[in-house]
Scaffold this motif. Sequence first.
Motif, PDB file in Angstrom:
ATOM      1  N   ALA A 158      -6.440 -11.332   7.765  1.00 36.44           N
ATOM      2  CA  ALA A 158      -7.691 -10.574   7.633  1.00 36.44           C
ATOM      3  C   ALA A 158      -7.407  -9.078   7.669  1.00 36.44           C
ATOM      4  O   ALA A 158      -6.726  -8.599   8.581  1.00 36.44           O
ATOM      5  N   HIS A 159      -7.921  -8.349   6.725  1.00 39.24           N
ATOM      6  CA  HIS A 159      -7.718  -6.896   6.682  1.00 39.24           C
ATOM      7  C   HIS A 159      -9.047  -6.158   6.653  1.00 39.24           C
ATOM      8  O   HIS A 159      -9.834  -6.327   5.723  1.00 39.24           O
ATOM      9  N   ILE A 160      -9.266  -5.339   7.652  1.00 47.86           N
ATOM     10  CA  ILE A 160     -10.490  -4.522   7.714  1.00 47.86           C
ATOM     11  C   ILE A 160     -10.056  -3.066   7.672  1.00 47.86           C
ATOM     12  O   ILE A 160      -9.252  -2.643   8.517  1.00 47.86           O
ATOM     13  N   ASP A 170      13.517  -9.352  -6.846  1.00 47.13           N
ATOM     14  CA  ASP A 170      14.030  -8.994  -5.519  1.00 47.13           C
ATOM     15  C   ASP A 170      15.157  -7.972  -5.692  1.00 47.13           C
ATOM     16  O   ASP A 170      16.160  -8.262  -6.356  1.00 47.13           O
ATOM     17  N   TYR A 171      14.987  -6.832  -5.081  1.00 49.72           N
ATOM     18  CA  TYR A 171      15.970  -5.746  -5.184  1.00 49.72           C
ATOM     19  C   TYR A 171      17.391  -6.240  -4.891  1.00 49.72           C
ATOM     20  O   TYR A 171      18.339  -5.891  -5.601  1.00 49.72           O
ATOM     21  N   TYR A 216       4.505  -0.842  13.320  1.00 51.79           N
ATOM     22  CA  TYR A 216       3.206  -1.381  12.935  1.00 51.79           C
ATOM     23  C   TYR A 216       2.272  -0.230  12.592  1.00 51.79           C
ATOM     24  O   TYR A 216       2.109   0.694  13.382  1.00 51.79           O
ATOM     25  N   MET A 217       1.707  -0.270  11.410  1.00 54.68           N
ATOM     26  CA  MET A 217       0.757   0.779  11.028  1.00 54.68           C
ATOM     27  C   MET A 217      -0.453   0.126  10.399  1.00 54.68           C
ATOM     28  O   MET A 217      -0.325  -0.821   9.619  1.00 54.68           O
ATOM     29  N   GLY A 222       6.800   2.655   4.836  1.00 52.79           N
ATOM     30  CA  GLY A 222       6.008   1.450   5.101  1.00 52.79           C
ATOM     31  C   GLY A 222       6.411   0.778   6.392  1.00 52.79           C
ATOM     32  O   GLY A 222       7.332   1.198   7.091  1.00 52.79           O
ATOM     33  N   ARG A 223       5.700  -0.306   6.702  1.00 56.66           N
ATOM     34  CA  ARG A 223       5.862  -0.937   8.022  1.00 56.66           C
ATOM     35  C   ARG A 223       7.239  -1.570   8.198  1.00 56.66           C
ATOM     36  O   ARG A 223       7.753  -1.656   9.305  1.00 56.66           O
ATOM     37  N   GLU A 255       8.811  -5.779  -7.297  1.00 55.54           N
ATOM     38  CA  GLU A 255       8.144  -6.512  -6.213  1.00 55.54           C
ATOM     39  C   GLU A 255       8.685  -7.939  -6.207  1.00 55.54           C
ATOM     40  O   GLU A 255       8.670  -8.610  -7.224  1.00 55.54           O
ATOM     41  N   LYS A 256       9.159  -8.387  -5.061  1.00 60.44           N
ATOM     42  CA  LYS A 256       9.768  -9.727  -5.034  1.00 60.44           C
ATOM     43  C   LYS A 256       8.740 -10.859  -5.104  1.00 60.44           C
ATOM     44  O   LYS A 256       9.046 -11.946  -5.570  1.00 60.44           O
ATOM     45  N   MET A 307      -3.708   0.376   7.785  1.00 58.28           N
ATOM     46  CA  MET A 307      -3.692   0.841   6.394  1.00 58.28           C
ATOM     47  C   MET A 307      -3.894   2.346   6.280  1.00 58.28           C
ATOM     48  O   MET A 307      -3.264   3.005   5.450  1.00 58.28           O
ATOM     49  N   LEU A 342       0.826  -1.208   0.000  1.00 60.30           N
ATOM     50  CA  LEU A 342       0.000   0.000   0.000  1.00 60.30           C
ATOM     51  C   LEU A 342       0.867   1.268   0.000  1.00 60.30           C
ATOM     52  O   LEU A 342       0.565   2.241  -0.696  1.00 60.30           O
ATOM     53  N   PHE A 343       1.955   1.247   0.753  1.00 60.34           N
ATOM     54  CA  PHE A 343       2.805   2.443   0.825  1.00 60.34           C
ATOM     55  C   PHE A 343       3.401   2.755  -0.551  1.00 60.34           C
ATOM     56  O   PHE A 343       3.258   3.870  -1.069  1.00 60.34           O
ATOM     57  N   GLY A 352       1.377  -6.316  -1.579  1.00 64.15           N
ATOM     58  CA  GLY A 352       1.974  -6.673  -0.281  1.00 64.15           C
ATOM     59  C   GLY A 352       0.984  -7.476   0.540  1.00 64.15           C
ATOM     60  O   GLY A 352       0.298  -8.363   0.014  1.00 64.15           O
ATOM     61  N   ASN A 353       0.845  -7.128   1.798  1.00 60.11           N
ATOM     62  CA  ASN A 353       0.012  -7.932   2.695  1.00 60.11           C
ATOM     63  C   ASN A 353      -1.481  -7.700   2.533  1.00 60.11           C
ATOM     64  O   ASN A 353      -2.278  -8.397   3.156  1.00 60.11           O
TER      65      ASN A 353
HETATM   66  P1  FAD Z   1       3.719  -4.439   2.801  1.00 61.61           P
HETATM   67  O1  FAD Z   1       2.306  -4.729   2.539  1.00 61.61           O
HETATM   68  O2  FAD Z   1       4.496  -5.442   3.589  1.00 61.61           O
HETATM   69  O3  FAD Z   1       4.444  -4.220   1.411  1.00 61.61           O
HETATM   70  C1  FAD Z   1       5.848  -4.283   1.258  1.00 61.61           C
HETATM   71  C2  FAD Z   1       6.136  -4.980  -0.056  1.00 61.61           C
HETATM   72  O4  FAD Z   1       7.540  -4.908  -0.337  1.00 61.61           O
HETATM   73  C3  FAD Z   1       5.772  -6.453  -0.045  1.00 61.61           C
HETATM   74  O5  FAD Z   1       4.953  -6.763  -1.139  1.00 61.61           O
HETATM   75  C4  FAD Z   1       7.140  -7.154  -0.164  1.00 61.61           C
HETATM   76  O6  FAD Z   1       7.074  -8.378  -0.875  1.00 61.61           O
HETATM   77  C5  FAD Z   1       7.938  -6.117  -0.919  1.00 61.61           C
HETATM   78  N1  FAD Z   1       9.385  -6.254  -0.717  1.00 61.61           N
HETATM   79  C6  FAD Z   1      10.040  -6.350   0.466  1.00 61.61           C
HETATM   80  N2  FAD Z   1      11.362  -6.492   0.245  1.00 61.61           N
HETATM   81  C7  FAD Z   1      11.541  -6.474  -1.092  1.00 61.61           C
HETATM   82  C8  FAD Z   1      12.688  -6.609  -1.926  1.00 61.61           C
HETATM   83  N3  FAD Z   1      13.907  -6.828  -1.411  1.00 61.61           N
HETATM   84  N4  FAD Z   1      12.536  -6.537  -3.272  1.00 61.61           N
HETATM   85  C9  FAD Z   1      11.284  -6.355  -3.809  1.00 61.61           C
HETATM   86  N5  FAD Z   1      10.162  -6.254  -3.066  1.00 61.61           N
HETATM   87  C10 FAD Z   1      10.300  -6.318  -1.715  1.00 61.61           C
HETATM   88  N6  FAD Z   1      -4.269  -2.854   8.812  1.00 61.61           N
HETATM   89  C11 FAD Z   1      -5.532  -2.363   8.920  1.00 61.61           C
HETATM   90  O7  FAD Z   1      -5.754  -1.161   8.714  1.00 61.61           O
HETATM   91  N7  FAD Z   1      -6.585  -3.196   9.229  1.00 61.61           N
HETATM   92  C12 FAD Z   1      -6.397  -4.539   9.443  1.00 61.61           C
HETATM   93  O8  FAD Z   1      -7.363  -5.254   9.732  1.00 61.61           O
HETATM   94  C13 FAD Z   1      -5.091  -5.057   9.356  1.00 61.61           C
HETATM   95  N8  FAD Z   1      -4.854  -6.363   9.554  1.00 61.61           N
HETATM   96  C14 FAD Z   1      -3.593  -6.858   9.447  1.00 61.61           C
HETATM   97  C15 FAD Z   1      -3.395  -8.218   9.630  1.00 61.61           C
HETATM   98  C16 FAD Z   1      -2.126  -8.756   9.511  1.00 61.61           C
HETATM   99  C17 FAD Z   1      -1.921 -10.229   9.710  1.00 61.61           C
HETATM  100  C18 FAD Z   1      -1.010  -7.900   9.233  1.00 61.61           C
HETATM  101  C19 FAD Z   1       0.384  -8.462   9.127  1.00 61.61           C
HETATM  102  C20 FAD Z   1      -1.204  -6.544   9.039  1.00 61.61           C
HETATM  103  C21 FAD Z   1      -2.504  -6.006   9.141  1.00 61.61           C
HETATM  104  N9  FAD Z   1      -2.736  -4.644   8.900  1.00 61.61           N
HETATM  105  C22 FAD Z   1      -4.015  -4.164   9.017  1.00 61.61           C
HETATM  106  C23 FAD Z   1      -1.646  -3.727   8.511  1.00 61.61           C
HETATM  107  C24 FAD Z   1      -1.500  -3.619   6.975  1.00 61.61           C
HETATM  108  O9  FAD Z   1      -1.178  -4.884   6.445  1.00 61.61           O
HETATM  109  C25 FAD Z   1      -0.401  -2.613   6.654  1.00 61.61           C
HETATM  110  O10 FAD Z   1      -0.764  -1.340   7.128  1.00 61.61           O
HETATM  111  C26 FAD Z   1      -0.066  -2.462   5.158  1.00 61.61           C
HETATM  112  O11 FAD Z   1      -0.293  -3.586   4.403  1.00 61.61           O
HETATM  113  C27 FAD Z   1       1.397  -2.081   5.053  1.00 61.61           C
HETATM  114  O12 FAD Z   1       1.751  -1.757   3.726  1.00 61.61           O
HETATM  115  P2  FAD Z   1       3.278  -1.605   3.335  1.00 61.61           P
HETATM  116  O13 FAD Z   1       3.318  -1.180   1.919  1.00 61.61           O
HETATM  117  O14 FAD Z   1       3.966  -0.766   4.336  1.00 61.61           O
HETATM  118  O15 FAD Z   1       3.912  -3.057   3.553  1.00 61.61           O
END
Ligand code: FAD
Length: 365
Positions: free
Chosen positions: A56-58, A213-214, A347-348, A340-341, A32-33, A350, A12-13, A39-40
């Motif tokens: 689960a993501h809400i 993968d970077y 921990y953040m 991002g997280r 994206e690796k 969405m 998302l970030f 991502g998540n």
């Molecule tokens: P990510 O989603 O982790 O994205 C990072 C991306 O970078 C990934 O796709 C990864 O594969 C990629 N990456 C990493 N290293 C490399 C590399 N070397 N080369 C290429 N790509 C790479 N938030 C809510 O608001 N409500 C919820 O209900 C909620 N539930 C959650 C439940 C769980 C189990 C978890 C773990 C989190 C939850 N969250 C929830 C938080 C939410 O998932 C995050 O806020 C959000 O997804 C973070 O986005 P991000 O882009 O920072 O990280």
Amino acid sequence: MRYDYLIVGSGLFGSVFAHEMNKIGKKCLIIEKRNTIGGNIYTEKTEGINVHKYGAHIFHTSNEDIWNYVNQFIKFNRFTNSPIANYKGKLYNLPFNMNTFYGLWGVKTPEEAKKIIEDEKAEYETKNPSNLEEQAINLVGPTIYEILIKGYTEKQWGKPCTQLPSFIIKRLPVRFTFDNNYFNDLYQGIPIGGYTQLIEKLLEDIEVKTNEDYFENKEKWDNIADKILFTGMIDQFFDYCYGELEYRGLNFETEIKDTSNYQGNAVVNYTEAEIPYTRIIEHKHFENSDSEKTIITHEYSKTWKKGDEAYYPVNDDKNSELYSKYEDLSKNYPNILFGGRLGMYKYMNMDEVIKEALQLVEKEK
Ligand code: FAD
């Protein structure tokens, strides 16, 4: 340099950042690796059900700007998160509210419930709680702690509550109304059609390369853009030069069931220590899918080791101190942004991730 920004990670970030920078004419490439985007928050449609593959993501927020931001890309349904706790076969409503207290003690009025909790707290209070167990009992008394907190928390952290620091639980909201809505936020819902569609909309005009993968081609990627936004693990980026940051890992076991309704709710937490998983998610209930089948996921919390998918940063004193060192080091690299997280080791939810990404966009502008 062929791009203004190389964005490592399509979560998302990275996706919000890329979308906004592209809008002002900056050329972006995402790598994206994984073989999927988002991502998540990635969801995958199976048997007519959008499966939350990484937990689960809400979506919930009280920030109207963020709510309007996501709604420009996709419609949200009116899902209200009302998890159930299963403790030794008996079901309780969460968060702790009058329905829970009725289940625990048979009390029917707020006054009766308050009295039991206050009496328990007074009887078992510890001055200056030194661990999570003492802290939780001070906040809600031993009954709620034993039945609804202890086992679940120990599974989540892989340690007895007596060995966990008290700061993990600062407050435990107790509601004296019959309200099972888990979140207090003004806005809440699930994107109709799944989160992947939200990411697809954000990335409509962006070049994305998956399975990249970077670290496997670092030199190439370092020379492809003027700036890099890195959303992976910050300690890995610096080759763990100060040591490894700690994370918690997760395992998901997903299965299709030949029934239309397995547990009657999207989220059921298993709060006793003897059951190894923390919760069962039944994905169809996030969106009232009318599929004849159902898909459930058992979620297990586990100790993280290098090479595993990192889910939760462990923001205790030791790790926060270590992260500060990496953060200081990152200041020597003005053309590399961390977000991002994993990049910010925080921990953040969405909505916070979107807010942080938009703030970074403003800074870059
Ligand atoms: P990510 O989603 O982790 O994205 C990072 C991306 O970078 C990934 O796709 C990864 O594969 C990629 N990456 C990493 N290293 C490399 C590399 N070397 N080369 C290429 N790509 C790479 N938030 C809510 O608001 N409500 C919820 O209900 C909620 N539930 C959650 C439940 C769980 C189990 C978890 C773990 C989190 C939850 N969250 C929830 C938080 C939410 O998932 C995050 O806020 C959000 O997804 C973070 O986005 P991000 O882009 O920072 O990280």
